[in-house]
Motif scaffolding. Structure first.
Motif, PDB file in Angstrom:
ATOM      1  N   ASP A 115       0.828  -1.215   0.000  1.00 23.30           N
ATOM      2  CA  ASP A 115       0.000   0.000   0.000  1.00 23.30           C
ATOM      3  C   ASP A 115       0.860   1.262   0.000  1.00 23.30           C
ATOM      4  OD1 ASP A 115      -2.215  -1.603   2.375  1.00 23.30           O
ATOM      5  OD2 ASP A 115      -2.372  -1.542   0.179  1.00 23.30           O
ATOM      6  N   SER A 116       2.171   1.115   0.180  1.00 20.44           N
ATOM      7  CA  SER A 116       3.067   2.275   0.214  1.00 20.44           C
ATOM      8  C   SER A 116       3.004   3.005  -1.122  1.00 20.44           C
ATOM      9  CB  SER A 116       4.501   1.839   0.509  1.00 20.44           C
ATOM     10  OG  SER A 116       4.588   1.221   1.783  1.00 20.44           O
ATOM     11  N   ALA A 117       2.648   4.269  -1.057  1.00 19.19           N
ATOM     12  CA  ALA A 117       2.454   5.083  -2.261  1.00 19.19           C
ATOM     13  C   ALA A 117       2.096   6.497  -1.815  1.00 19.19           C
ATOM     14  CB  ALA A 117       1.327   4.510  -3.129  1.00 19.19           C
ATOM     15  N   VAL A 118       1.897   7.376  -2.773  1.00 17.60           N
ATOM     16  CA  VAL A 118       1.349   8.704  -2.480  1.00 17.60           C
ATOM     17  C   VAL A 118      -0.136   8.680  -2.825  1.00 17.60           C
ATOM     18  CG1 VAL A 118       1.401  11.152  -3.061  1.00 17.60           C
ATOM     19  CG2 VAL A 118       3.539   9.856  -2.921  1.00 17.60           C
ATOM     20  N   TYR A 119      -0.956   9.119  -1.909  1.00 18.50           N
ATOM     21  CA  TYR A 119      -2.404   9.155  -2.098  1.00 18.50           C
ATOM     22  C   TYR A 119      -2.825  10.609  -2.281  1.00 18.50           C
ATOM     23  CZ  TYR A 119      -2.312   4.279  -0.874  1.00 18.50           C
ATOM     24  OH  TYR A 119      -2.044   2.930  -0.886  1.00 18.50           O
ATOM     25  N   ILE A 120      -3.552  10.856  -3.353  1.00 20.78           N
ATOM     26  CA  ILE A 120      -3.927  12.224  -3.736  1.00 20.78           C
ATOM     27  C   ILE A 120      -5.438  12.316  -3.834  1.00 20.78           C
ATOM     28  CG2 ILE A 120      -3.699  13.999  -5.518  1.00 20.78           C
ATOM     29  CD1 ILE A 120      -1.112  12.597  -6.424  1.00 20.78           C
ATOM     30  N   CYS A 121      -5.989  13.385  -3.258  1.00 23.03           N
ATOM     31  CA  CYS A 121      -7.407  13.639  -3.499  1.00 23.03           C
ATOM     32  C   CYS A 121      -7.528  14.792  -4.491  1.00 23.03           C
ATOM     33  CB  CYS A 121      -8.179  13.932  -2.215  1.00 23.03           C
ATOM     34  SG  CYS A 121      -7.789  15.485  -1.408  1.00 23.03           S
ATOM     35  N   ALA A 122      -8.581  14.754  -5.273  1.00 22.92           N
ATOM     36  CA  ALA A 122      -8.815  15.780  -6.292  1.00 22.92           C
ATOM     37  C   ALA A 122     -10.290  16.118  -6.300  1.00 22.92           C
ATOM     38  CB  ALA A 122      -8.367  15.289  -7.660  1.00 22.92           C
ATOM     39  N   ALA A 123     -10.588  17.423  -6.268  1.00 19.63           N
ATOM     40  CA  ALA A 123     -11.967  17.869  -6.189  1.00 19.63           C
ATOM     41  C   ALA A 123     -12.401  18.484  -7.512  1.00 19.63           C
ATOM     42  CB  ALA A 123     -12.111  18.908  -5.075  1.00 19.63           C
ATOM     43  N   GLY A 124     -13.568  18.078  -7.981  1.00 18.62           N
ATOM     44  CA  GLY A 124     -14.135  18.616  -9.212  1.00 18.62           C
ATOM     45  C   GLY A 124     -15.272  19.552  -8.881  1.00 18.62           C
ATOM     46  N   ALA A 125     -15.072  20.863  -9.111  1.00 19.29           N
ATOM     47  CA  ALA A 125     -16.102  21.844  -8.763  1.00 19.29           C
ATOM     48  C   ALA A 125     -16.812  22.395  -9.982  1.00 19.29           C
ATOM     49  CB  ALA A 125     -15.492  22.993  -7.965  1.00 19.29           C
ATOM     50  N   GLY A 126     -16.243  22.208 -11.129  1.00 17.81           N
ATOM     51  CA  GLY A 126     -16.853  22.736 -12.346  1.00 17.81           C
ATOM     52  C   GLY A 126     -17.154  21.615 -13.300  1.00 17.81           C
ATOM     53  N   SER A 127     -17.191  21.943 -14.562  1.00 18.42           N
ATOM     54  CA  SER A 127     -17.566  20.922 -15.531  1.00 18.42           C
ATOM     55  C   SER A 127     -16.403  20.030 -15.923  1.00 18.42           C
ATOM     56  CB  SER A 127     -18.132  21.576 -16.784  1.00 18.42           C
ATOM     57  OG  SER A 127     -17.136  22.387 -17.380  1.00 18.42           O
ATOM     58  N   TYR A 128     -15.168  20.528 -15.806  1.00 15.10           N
ATOM     59  CA  TYR A 128     -14.065  19.748 -16.315  1.00 15.10           C
ATOM     60  C   TYR A 128     -12.813  19.805 -15.444  1.00 15.10           C
ATOM     61  CZ  TYR A 128     -12.789  24.435 -17.775  1.00 15.10           C
ATOM     62  OH  TYR A 128     -12.526  25.771 -17.774  1.00 15.10           O
ATOM     63  N   GLN A 129     -12.667  20.851 -14.637  1.00 16.85           N
ATOM     64  CA  GLN A 129     -11.378  21.046 -13.973  1.00 16.85           C
ATOM     65  C   GLN A 129     -11.338  20.378 -12.616  1.00 16.85           C
ATOM     66  OE1 GLN A 129      -9.895  24.969 -14.224  1.00 16.85           O
ATOM     67  NE2 GLN A 129      -8.276  24.673 -12.736  1.00 16.85           N
ATOM     68  N   LEU A 130     -10.239  19.677 -12.351  1.00 18.76           N
ATOM     69  CA  LEU A 130      -9.995  19.105 -11.042  1.00 18.76           C
ATOM     70  C   LEU A 130      -8.913  19.899 -10.328  1.00 18.76           C
ATOM     71  CD1 LEU A 130      -9.883  15.246 -11.724  1.00 18.76           C
ATOM     72  CD2 LEU A 130     -11.704  16.533 -10.619  1.00 18.76           C
ATOM     73  N   THR A 131      -9.096  20.109  -9.022  1.00 24.29           N
ATOM     74  CA  THR A 131      -8.067  20.713  -8.185  1.00 24.29           C
ATOM     75  C   THR A 131      -7.524  19.614  -7.276  1.00 24.29           C
ATOM     76  OG1 THR A 131      -9.209  22.840  -8.227  1.00 24.29           O
ATOM     77  CG2 THR A 131      -7.538  22.515  -6.526  1.00 24.29           C
ATOM     78  N   PHE A 132      -6.211  19.446  -7.299  1.00 20.29           N
ATOM     79  CA  PHE A 132      -5.572  18.354  -6.588  1.00 20.29           C
ATOM     80  C   PHE A 132      -4.957  18.818  -5.275  1.00 20.29           C
ATOM     81  CE2 PHE A 132      -5.368  15.026  -9.915  1.00 20.29           C
ATOM     82  CZ  PHE A 132      -5.787  15.761 -11.002  1.00 20.29           C
ATOM     83  N   GLY A 133      -4.951  17.922  -4.280  1.00 22.74           N
ATOM     84  CA  GLY A 133      -4.149  18.143  -3.099  1.00 22.74           C
ATOM     85  C   GLY A 133      -2.694  17.799  -3.402  1.00 22.74           C
ATOM     86  N   LYS A 134      -1.818  18.085  -2.436  1.00 19.77           N
ATOM     87  CA  LYS A 134      -0.393  17.826  -2.651  1.00 19.77           C
ATOM     88  C   LYS A 134      -0.031  16.369  -2.431  1.00 19.77           C
ATOM     89  CE  LYS A 134       1.332  22.446  -1.661  1.00 19.77           C
ATOM     90  NZ  LYS A 134       2.248  23.265  -0.845  1.00 19.77           N
ATOM     91  N   GLY A 135      -0.944  15.609  -1.848  1.00 15.93           N
ATOM     92  CA  GLY A 135      -0.685  14.192  -1.655  1.00 15.93           C
ATOM     93  C   GLY A 135      -0.234  13.851  -0.254  1.00 15.93           C
ATOM     94  N   THR A 136      -0.473  12.627   0.133  1.00 18.90           N
ATOM     95  CA  THR A 136      -0.016  12.063   1.396  1.00 18.90           C
ATOM     96  C   THR A 136       0.883  10.877   1.080  1.00 18.90           C
ATOM     97  OG1 THR A 136      -1.982  12.713   2.647  1.00 18.90           O
ATOM     98  CG2 THR A 136      -0.713  10.839   3.493  1.00 18.90           C
ATOM     99  N   LYS A 137       2.132  10.959   1.525  1.00 13.19           N
ATOM    100  CA  LYS A 137       3.059   9.861   1.261  1.00 13.19           C
ATOM    101  C   LYS A 137       2.947   8.834   2.380  1.00 13.19           C
ATOM    102  CE  LYS A 137       7.844   8.726   0.216  1.00 13.19           C
ATOM    103  NZ  LYS A 137       9.234   9.232   0.038  1.00 13.19           N
ATOM    104  N   LEU A 138       2.504   7.634   2.015  1.00 11.65           N
ATOM    105  CA  LEU A 138       2.317   6.558   2.990  1.00 11.65           C
ATOM    106  C   LEU A 138       3.423   5.523   2.852  1.00 11.65           C
ATOM    107  CD1 LEU A 138       0.640   4.909   5.050  1.00 11.65           C
ATOM    108  CD2 LEU A 138      -0.597   3.928   3.115  1.00 11.65           C
ATOM    109  N   SER A 139       4.027   5.195   3.972  1.00 11.10           N
ATOM    110  CA  SER A 139       5.014   4.107   4.021  1.00 11.10           C
ATOM    111  C   SER A 139       4.532   3.085   5.032  1.00 11.10           C
ATOM    112  CB  SER A 139       6.386   4.642   4.435  1.00 11.10           C
ATOM    113  OG  SER A 139       6.841   5.612   3.522  1.00 11.10           O
ATOM    114  N   VAL A 140       4.367   1.846   4.602  1.00  7.43           N
ATOM    115  CA  VAL A 140       3.936   0.781   5.503  1.00  7.43           C
ATOM    116  C   VAL A 140       5.124  -0.158   5.717  1.00  7.43           C
ATOM    117  CG1 VAL A 140       2.304  -1.076   5.920  1.00  7.43           C
ATOM    118  CG2 VAL A 140       1.583   0.947   4.642  1.00  7.43           C
ATOM    119  N   ILE A 141       5.512  -0.285   6.980  1.00  9.01           N
ATOM    120  CA  ILE A 141       6.708  -1.057   7.326  1.00  9.01           C
ATOM    121  C   ILE A 141       6.306  -2.464   7.747  1.00  9.01           C
ATOM    122  CG2 ILE A 141       8.667  -1.159   8.911  1.00  9.01           C
ATOM    123  CD1 ILE A 141       8.356   1.901   9.172  1.00  9.01           C
ATOM    124  N   PRO A 142       7.017  -3.480   7.217  1.00 10.92           N
ATOM    125  CA  PRO A 142       6.676  -4.874   7.586  1.00 10.92           C
ATOM    126  C   PRO A 142       6.888  -5.136   9.073  1.00 10.92           C
ATOM    127  CG  PRO A 142       8.166  -4.818   5.702  1.00 10.92           C
ATOM    128  CD  PRO A 142       8.081  -3.409   6.238  1.00 10.92           C
TER     129      PRO A 142
END
Lengths: 115, 108
Positions: free
Chosen positions: B81-108
């Protein structure tokens, strides 16, 4: 069903040069959006093409331009490259042009370095 | 102009832990996307939602339209699951605004 493919994967250019990046949409998708992602940042919307017409544009200067072809593949052209244009360029295809009604299918991106 | 904020920016978890990533946005939206980005750069769409809750495997996404807030939960986290997770919000008809992301590291 083929996914979204971008080419090239990596590219190094000199300031002032021009570059063309390419994107093949997922089969059946008629909308392509391009995004610029600087290191450590979220993607920024550049523009969207729907059925060969520009459907919307983000806050990018005119030296960023695009094309969409009848087979819905797309190009992003950047003229007069600047150092700040160094970024990962992503394209995403979808079946509908709205941001609210269609999941996005992204390519793996083109990493552009401007020196 | 829509502002999208994510928290935390970085997250380290032990394998098996329950993980929550938060996303807040400033204007009313039509849809909220959760995306996963691996080190190579490619982005995978996880969820698109406009209300309520969606579940896919160990991943759950919720959205509260009134509070302009969404969360992504991962149950029984795994190193893959280690990856960067990004949320993106669509407020208009076509444009998405993205967050900067959350970097997740899962250690065994």
């Amino acid at each position: 069903e083929t996914g979204v493919t971008q080419s090239p994967t990596h590219l190094i250019k000199t300031r002032g040069q021009q570059v063309t990046l390419r994107c093949s949409s997922q089969s059946g998708h008629n909308t392509v959006s391009w995004y610029q992602q600087a290191l450590g940042q979220g993607p920024q919307f550049i523009f969207q093409y729907y059925r060969e017409e520009e459907n919307g544009r983000g806050n990018f200067p005119p030296r960023f331009s695009g094309l969409q072809f009848p087979n819905y593949s797309s190009e992003l052209n950047v003229n007069a490259l600047e150092l700040d244009d160094s970024a990962l360029y992503l394209c995403a295809s979808s079946y509908y042009r709205g941001a609210y009604n269609s999941p996005l299918h992204f390519g793996n991106g083109t990493r552009l370095t401007v020196t | 102009k829509n502002e999208v904020e994510q928290s935390p920016q970085n997250l380290t978890a032990q394998e098996g832990e329950f993980i929550t990533i938060n996303c807040s946005y400033s204007v009313g939206i039509s849809a909220l996307h959760w995306l996963q980005q691996h080190p190579g750069g490619g982005i995978v769409s996880l969820f698109m939602l406009s209300s309520g809750k969606k579940k896919h495997g160990r991943l759950i996404a919720t959205i509260n339209i009134q509070e302009k807030h969404s969360s992504l939960h991962i149950t029984a986290s795994h190193p893959r699951d280690s990856a960067v997770y990004i949320c993106a919000a669509g407020a208009g008809s076509y444009q998405l605004t993205f967050g900067k992301g959350t970097k997740l590291s899962v250690i065994p």
